[in-house]
Design an enzyme around this catalytic site. Sequence first.
Site, PDB file in Angstrom:
ATOM      1  N   HIS A  15       5.313  20.169  -7.767  1.00  0.00           N
ATOM      2  CA  HIS A  15       6.702  20.625  -7.737  1.00  0.00           C
ATOM      3  C   HIS A  15       6.772  22.049  -7.185  1.00  0.00           C
ATOM      4  O   HIS A  15       7.139  22.995  -7.875  1.00  0.00           O
ATOM      5  CB  HIS A  15       7.318  20.546  -9.144  1.00  0.00           C
ATOM      6  CG  HIS A  15       7.578  19.146  -9.602  1.00  0.00           C
ATOM      7  ND1 HIS A  15       6.694  18.450 -10.408  1.00  0.00           N
ATOM      8  CD2 HIS A  15       8.610  18.295  -9.351  1.00  0.00           C
ATOM      9  CE1 HIS A  15       7.171  17.243 -10.652  1.00  0.00           C
ATOM     10  NE2 HIS A  15       8.339  17.118 -10.022  1.00  0.00           N
ATOM     11  N   HIS A  32       7.424  20.333  -1.748  1.00  0.00           N
ATOM     12  CA  HIS A  32       8.184  19.197  -2.295  1.00  0.00           C
ATOM     13  C   HIS A  32       9.682  19.410  -2.067  1.00  0.00           C
ATOM     14  O   HIS A  32      10.397  18.484  -1.647  1.00  0.00           O
ATOM     15  CB  HIS A  32       7.897  19.046  -3.788  1.00  0.00           C
ATOM     16  CG  HIS A  32       8.894  18.179  -4.519  1.00  0.00           C
ATOM     17  ND1 HIS A  32       9.031  16.830  -4.289  1.00  0.00           N
ATOM     18  CD2 HIS A  32       9.815  18.489  -5.472  1.00  0.00           C
ATOM     19  CE1 HIS A  32       9.975  16.330  -5.063  1.00  0.00           C
ATOM     20  NE2 HIS A  32      10.476  17.322  -5.784  1.00  0.00           N
ATOM     21  N   HIS A  60      16.325  22.591  -6.042  1.00  0.00           N
ATOM     22  CA  HIS A  60      16.410  21.753  -7.245  1.00  0.00           C
ATOM     23  C   HIS A  60      15.222  21.893  -8.184  1.00  0.00           C
ATOM     24  O   HIS A  60      15.300  21.465  -9.338  1.00  0.00           O
ATOM     25  CB  HIS A  60      16.570  20.282  -6.835  1.00  0.00           C
ATOM     26  CG  HIS A  60      15.283  19.614  -6.440  1.00  0.00           C
ATOM     27  ND1 HIS A  60      14.679  19.801  -5.222  1.00  0.00           N
ATOM     28  CD2 HIS A  60      14.476  18.759  -7.134  1.00  0.00           C
ATOM     29  CE1 HIS A  60      13.577  19.094  -5.167  1.00  0.00           C
ATOM     30  NE2 HIS A  60      13.415  18.448  -6.317  1.00  0.00           N
ATOM     31  N   ASP A  61      14.100  22.477  -7.740  1.00  0.00           N
ATOM     32  CA  ASP A  61      12.938  22.663  -8.629  1.00  0.00           C
ATOM     33  C   ASP A  61      12.493  24.122  -8.680  1.00  0.00           C
ATOM     34  O   ASP A  61      11.314  24.413  -8.927  1.00  0.00           O
ATOM     35  CB  ASP A  61      11.762  21.778  -8.169  1.00  0.00           C
ATOM     36  CG  ASP A  61      11.846  20.378  -8.762  1.00  0.00           C
ATOM     37  OD1 ASP A  61      12.419  20.233  -9.856  1.00  0.00           O
ATOM     38  OD2 ASP A  61      11.335  19.431  -8.123  1.00  0.00           O
ATOM     39  N   ASP A 116      14.832  12.950  -4.108  1.00  0.00           N
ATOM     40  CA  ASP A 116      13.819  13.515  -4.994  1.00  0.00           C
ATOM     41  C   ASP A 116      12.600  12.592  -5.102  1.00  0.00           C
ATOM     42  O   ASP A 116      11.466  13.060  -5.257  1.00  0.00           O
ATOM     43  CB  ASP A 116      14.437  13.755  -6.376  1.00  0.00           C
ATOM     44  CG  ASP A 116      13.569  14.653  -7.241  1.00  0.00           C
ATOM     45  OD1 ASP A 116      12.750  15.415  -6.689  1.00  0.00           O
ATOM     46  OD2 ASP A 116      13.712  14.608  -8.476  1.00  0.00           O
TER      47      ASP A 116
END
Length: 910
Positions: free
Chosen positions: A617, A621, A657-658, A768
Amino acid sequence: MALSPGDREKTGSLPGSPVEQQPTRAERDKADRESQLKRVEYEKMETWLDGHPAFAHDYFARKATRSMIDGWYIARAVSQSTKPPVAESPHSPNSSSGSNTPVRKVSASEFEVQGTGGSLGRMVQTVDGSPSFLGTPSYLLNQGKSSPTRSRKSLNELKQLDDRAVLIELVKDIANELELSTLCHKILQNVLILTKADRGSLFLVRGKGTEKCCLATKLFDVTIQSTVEQAREEIRVPWRKGIVGYVAETGETVNIANAYEDPRFNCEIDLQTGYKTRSMLSMPIKEPGGEVLGVAQVINKIGSKDQHEAFNESDEKVFAQYLQFCGIGINNARLYERATLEIRRNQVLLELAKTLFEEQSTLSSIVRRIMELLLSLLRCERCSILMVDESSKSIFSQVFELEQADLENKGPHNGNGNGCRFPIHIGITGYVATTGETLNISDAYKDPRFDPKVDSETGFRTHEMLCMPIKNASGAIQGVSLLVNKLDGSAFNKNDEDMFEAFAIFCGMGIHNTKMYEKVCRAVAMQRVALETLSYHATAPQEEAQRIKKLVVPTSNELGLLKFSFSELRMTEDETLLAAIRMFLDLDLLNKFRINYETMCRWLLSVRKNYRNVTYHNWRHAFTVAQTMFAIIKSGGMKNVLTDLEVMTLMVACLSHDLDHRGTNNNFQVMIESPLAQLYSTSTMEHHHFDQCIMILNSKGNEIFMNLQPDDYAHAIRLLEHAILSTDLALYFKTRGEFFQLVEEQKCDWSEEDQRELLRGMLMTACDISAISKPWEVQKQIANLVFGEFFEQGDLERQQLNKVPDDMMNREKHHLLPKMQVGFVDAICLPCYESLTRVNDQMKPLLEMCQMNRNNWQELAKSSIEELVEEKKERIKVSAEEKDIDESETTSLSSSSTSSTPGGVQLRKK
């Protein structure tokens, strides 16, 4: 009952006369001996009871009277108050906490004054305009001890006295009796003696002043032989009904020679009992001020030749004289009862305060404790507490519910609260929350504010309701407490309201303090998270942005960004940044939203910098997820469905998002009780990712949303938050059913915002998990990275939590990777891509590649099983061969040792 002069000479002086016969020395010695023998006998009996506690408890439970129990409470309170305070260690076994504080199970109905049916008065007084428990009492409590109850003379002894002496003797009999039931029973029996009646009843008025509602008694048809323990269930007579009601209302005496000739007489009781009522004399019992306290009634004159003889004027006279003293006695007994109940009620409030202020850990725990105490205290079926949202003050943000059954079986309940939100002005609870008034409703269905749909949906039947606001120390309404249906079926009375009012004040303080405690804990957690984040991350320097700005950005075709099969594994860090810039350029986002090119470069550098160097992550990614979204928009047919602002926020969400991912999942954060888990109760990491995204967007030199209009900016932030939170698979499972149904039934209408939100969430999930849609060789490499990060978390669980991790996190179960991948594809990936393919067929390459990879993992899973079987067979074979060799060596050694040892002693191999 006048005595003749001869009789008086035989009996000597009457008790209470100036000259009384003194006992002789021999009589005193005999009395002392008898007293000593009784004392020895009592000591033996007490010793035996101490050795048989089960018998003593059972006997007390069966035989104890109300006066005995009250005496025990008072004696215990006095003995405890005289003990000096002893400091206890917090680790002492006797020390208490909120979780184990014993609370006496007591009902509010126990604090009703039996003589009037009213309450003890308001518990909360207004002092200097503020609520207080320290108001001026409405009566003075008698602190002195009452004299021991004297024994009444026998009937034969009373017959030897004249009428005046008998009256005085019977007045003495009740003078020191303070227990109301026993007093009323004695009054009745003494009245029977005075009037020579067969039986009688005594009714007490319930209510006071204009609130008088009925007359009630447990002493009905009492005879001279009956005992107070034989009292039957309470009988109530409506106000103004029957002979008793007439006497209570008018205060007049009613003397009836033949009850059946009086229209006010009710013969139903005679029919039920088989007893024939003939004559009847009913008189009011009045307090010193003249108000009627009750009605005494005697039935059927006895001792005369004529069975139908009525009560005469002499009976009325002596009856009235005696009842004057009885009114004083009943009034004193009521005052004593009120004082006793006031003491017990204060003890309950002290226990309540102690319990609530020891339980201030979390809001859910203290509210659960409050509801438990409310159900136990006020004896109702259901309790609800609705909390007002602090920010808006116009909605209820949390609802807590508890039922009586939950106190016993500890089964599923809603004691932890629902996060549903609904307007504050609706229904009964809304009325209380907006007005601050208390509502006591005896029939909910007759109140227009009650919504019967609530009962029809749950199957529960609402009858009585008591609703009261919960306020903090400043008087602001924090919530509403609602009680539903008393267990005995009666309506909530004034006594319940008084108890509830005092309870609500304690609860308001407890809830307010708990909220303050939670805010402090959240502030500490936020500080720790902020310090940790700032110490690890920093905004990208402007020089670095200027360097990237000067580089040539390749085209999408050169980079292969339009293909779903795109892979970044061979790209350098700078190449990924340039590719990200190319995606924003091709979507024309810089022109549409007037984003400065250098600001765009610096924002991308800051985003990359805020990704930690974890196994999977990480920034690569996030870049891959953004590329998949770019391909879906450009090649998957979504460009004409999504607005420009949605395209912009989705791309930003994919890259962000991460952010600051730690290589561990939400469950791990909860297990180690990290500051993040304290800060966010649900979607822990996803909320943190969103907060980090906002932090970067607001950092100087990174404001790519700077030129948005205020309304567009607010809308963009909402879209961004929803998109990032949608990457939590727990939310995916909650929403995908609705989306699948819309697609299956072809009811998609993208002009509806609710459906667009479902679509955006499904697109974020598809991007994702897009690693499963890459070429097989790429998919295998990425899968190894994913499981490598999982295994690292499993190692941490072993070290920090001393637990065996789940198979997915367990390094020792690496051979199950293909099987787990098949399960992941079947449960999550295939349903997602199948639904999106139905939305637009241009996204079919995602589904086809996913199916191919699923088949490849399935083949690997079969091969892994076969290899495991062969490996196990080989281990069994090797083990068997080693065992045979070991046994042959042992046999050889044993035989050689036996032959070479003198005396034939065998040596054993160690």
